[in-house]
Enzyme design. Structure first.
Site: not given
Ligand SMILES: *Cc1c(COP(=O)(O)O)cnc(C)c1O
Length: 368
Positions: A38, A136, A264, A313
């Site tokens: 991701k 979550r 800045y 930036m």
């Molecule tokens: C991002 C994520 C992972 C990966 O976790 P890491 O700590 O980067 O290995 C695994 N499972 C879910 C549900 C996640 O959102």
């Protein structure tokens, strides 16, 4: 080391392979490996990284959103892709591109059922996500009968797996809490197995889970950060190799007189004769303002140079008063030999945020 002429994020596929094989070596041979790619594979390059991992034998991939899954399909990823947080508006596309949704609430289950029916699917694979303490995403134990009722009444979809996510797998002070999560997951899994007429496969562990709780690896693990070279503890970091290295160059050098200021808001005021260097890298590239004003260092010719004044930036300025350097010299921000974790910690954040924040403006280059 290759020489850079602009800001570059180098992506080392040998390091990626090493990390993948290291993490695999911690698992039973039969355990499947889901690679989490991701957020552009944690800020690197999702397509190229996923293709490399597919060629190495990764069994599954995961992204957060449908759009990310489409990019992987377009790049030639043929393995299953789990979408961790799909939104109902993208369910049509999800089905068209053979992506597999995480189903985490009653509302999402009903919406996906409707879409699968509309597309006349048979046993479309879905993954049931349970909340075991992270609070979550995920169903609760009291949703089980609702889920079973829905699944038994349809063959548009099939629960291919059930999974949950650990809240503190890297924190050994939270061992008791994590063990409770593992037990809760086991209990939910057994109940589902009893009530469904097939046995979905199970997965729970992220990278730190693999390291600290290998007994809970079930049928598959989901690893992200470890693949990119970070294990949330020094002992594991030592076994892994950073996949990305952020490099830049010195654009210009200035001589600063006592009392002059840099940047800045005149945030840096010189108390002596100093030399500053300006780098083509700023908060729009992912090096945020929290790293400015002396908090964090970059490396010039092997020496620490603090970031001075406010991060702009498109630029940062560093103090090179005691460093022998010239315009055009290479600067290493973090990566090989200079942990992204250490860089992130100077501003009270973590490697995950630093890595995923490197913006798409930064050129990617690849070391095969
Ligand atoms: C991002 C994520 C992972 C990966 O976790 P890491 O700590 O980067 O290995 C695994 N499972 C879910 C549900 C996640 O959102």
């Amino acid at each position: 080391m290759s020489e850079v002429k602009e800001t570059v994020l180098e992506i080392d596929f040998k390091a990626l392979e090493h990390n993948y094989l290291y993490l695999r070596s911690k698992l039973l041979p039969k355990t499947k490996f889901l690679a989490v790619v991701k957020a552009f594979a944690y800020g690197s390059d999702a397509e190229k990284v996923a293709l490399k991992l597919q060629s190495l034998g990764a069994d599954y991939f995961a992204v957060a959103y449908v759009k990310e899954g489409i990019a992987l399909r377009d790049a030639g990823i043929t393995r299953p892709i789990l979408v961790l947080h799909p939104q109902a508006v993208s369910f049509d596309t999800l089905i068209e591109r053979c992506l597999e949704p995480s189903i985490y609430s009653r509302k999402i289950l009903e919406a996906f059922l409707e879409t699968a029916a509309k597309h006349e699917q048979k046993e479309y694979p879905v993954h049931l996500k349970f909340n075991t303490g992270l609070n979550r995403l995920g169903f609760g134990e009291n949703d089980i009968d609702f889920i079973i009722g829905k699944l038994k009444g349809t063959d548009y979809l099939k629960a291919l797996s059930i999974f949950s996510h650990l809240a503190a797998s890297e924190d050994l002070n939270e061992k008791e809490f994590t063990k409770k999560q593992i037990d809760t997951f086991q209990k939910i899994a057994s109940e589902i197995d009893k009530k469904l007429d097939h046995i979905p496969f199970k997965h729970l562990l992220n990278t730190s889970g693999i390291v600290n709780y290998p007994g809970a690896q079930h049928h598959m693990v989901r690893s992200g950060i470890g693949l990119y070279g970070y294990g949330n503890e020094a002992k594991i970091d030592a076994q892994l190799r950073p996949v990305v290295t952020l490099k830049t160059i010195i654009s210009q050098i200035h001589k600063i007189k006592p009392g002059e200021t840099v940047g800045y808001n005149r945030a840096y005021a010189s108390d002596g004769y100093k030399i500053s260097a300006t780098l083509p890298l700023g908060h729009a590239d992912g090096i945020g303002r929290q790293y400015g004003n002396g908090k964090t260092y970059v490396y010039v010719n092997g020496k620490k140079a603090p970031i001075i004044g406010n991060v702009c930036m498109d630029m940062i300025m560093i103090d090179v008063t005691n460093i022998n350097c010239n315009e055009g010299d290479e600067v290493i921000v973090f990566g090989k030999g200079l942990s992204a974790n250490d860089f992130a910690q100077t501003a009270d954040t973590i490697s995950y945020e630093l890595l995923t924040g490197i913006s798409q403006r930064v050129k990617r280059s690849f070391i095969e």
